[in-house]
Motif scaffolding. Structure first.
Motif, short mmCIF file in Angstrom:
data_model
loop_
_atom_site.label_atom_id
_atom_site.label_comp_id
_atom_site.label_asym_id
_atom_site.label_seq_id
_atom_site.Cartn_x
_atom_site.Cartn_y
_atom_site.Cartn_z
N UNK A 119 -1.29 11.91 4.69
CA UNK A 119 -0.82 12.78 3.62
C UNK A 119 -1.77 12.70 2.43
N UNK A 120 -2.06 13.86 1.85
CA UNK A 120 -3.01 13.93 0.74
C UNK A 120 -2.46 13.21 -0.50
N UNK A 121 -3.32 12.37 -1.10
CA UNK A 121 -3.00 11.72 -2.37
C UNK A 121 -3.78 12.36 -3.51
N UNK A 122 -4.94 12.91 -3.20
CA UNK A 122 -5.79 13.50 -4.22
C UNK A 122 -7.25 13.39 -3.84
N UNK A 123 -8.11 13.37 -4.85
CA UNK A 123 -9.56 13.29 -4.64
C UNK A 123 -10.13 12.18 -5.51
N UNK A 151 -9.94 -4.40 0.00
CA UNK A 151 -9.70 -4.11 1.41
C UNK A 151 -8.23 -4.00 1.78
N UNK A 152 -7.34 -4.70 1.06
CA UNK A 152 -5.91 -4.62 1.37
C UNK A 152 -5.33 -3.24 1.05
N UNK A 153 -5.98 -2.50 0.13
CA UNK A 153 -5.45 -1.20 -0.29
C UNK A 153 -6.30 -0.02 0.19
N UNK A 162 -10.87 8.86 2.57
CA UNK A 162 -10.70 7.43 2.39
C UNK A 162 -9.19 7.17 2.39
N UNK A 163 -8.76 6.23 3.22
CA UNK A 163 -7.34 5.92 3.34
C UNK A 163 -6.97 4.89 2.30
N UNK A 164 -5.90 5.21 1.54
CA UNK A 164 -5.39 4.30 0.52
C UNK A 164 -3.96 3.94 0.88
N UNK A 165 -3.73 2.65 1.09
CA UNK A 165 -2.40 2.14 1.39
C UNK A 165 -1.84 1.56 0.09
N UNK A 166 -1.42 2.47 -0.78
CA UNK A 166 -1.00 2.09 -2.13
C UNK A 166 0.41 1.50 -2.15
#
Length: 175
Positions: A119-123, A151-153, A162-166
């Protein structure tokens, strides 16, 4: 820990910023420089300001974070004073090899940020530097969120994303 090299993107596609010449240091043509990468200022290195080439004659560490540099053809303080404020660049082909998990900002800015489900978070619009570098992500609503570049996020860039696991709430814009 992931790290973005402290280079800002250059308006030229074949050169990247290397540092700005500061004040003269001493009487023999040395200047102070806060370099983007000290390796670019080794004796014999060539740096550019527009169409002018500067060849490093000598350099040494200065205080905690800078260098004193003398360029070929500059041998006195008045000559060094004429260089103050010049922005130096280096050819992109001269960029040093990065360690695993390090990235050039121009390779990160412009990526689409997505969550692990896609899912898109932004740019990614910028890199904020500090003791912990952060990706600055602009959401579709226009908010800017700074994500610690660890690396955890944050995953590795791939295919323009780029995948962000926020953590929960980081991208909530109604808060």
């Amino acid at each position: 820990m992931k790290k973005a090299s402290k280079l800002a993107s250059s308006s030229s596609t074949d050169h990247v910023p290397a540092g700005r010449i500061g004040r003269p240091h001493g009487l023999h043509g040395e200047v102070t420089i806060l370099p983007e990468d000290p390796r670019w200022f080794a004796p014999g290195s060539q740096l550019w300001a527009d169409d002018r080439c500067f060849t490093v004659a000598s350099s040494q560490k200065y205080r905690d974070r800078g260098l004193t540099v003398r360029f070929e053809g500059i041998s006195d303080r008045p000559g060094a004073e004429t260089l103050r404020g010049i922005e130096l660049t280096v050819a992109m082909s001269e960029r040093p090899e990065l360690e695993a998990g390090e990235y050039w900002p121009e390779d990160l800015v412009g990526l689409s940020a997505v969550d692990p489900s896609g899912n898109a978070l932004g740019e990614v619009v910028a890199i904020a530097y500090g003791p912990q570098d952060r990706l600055v992500v602009q959401t579709p609503e226009g908010a800017r969120v700074e994500v610690p570049f660890v690396g955890d996020l944050v995953g590795d860039p791939k295919d323009g994303e780029i995948v962000i696991d926020a953590p929960g709430g980081m991208f909530d814009t109604d808060a």
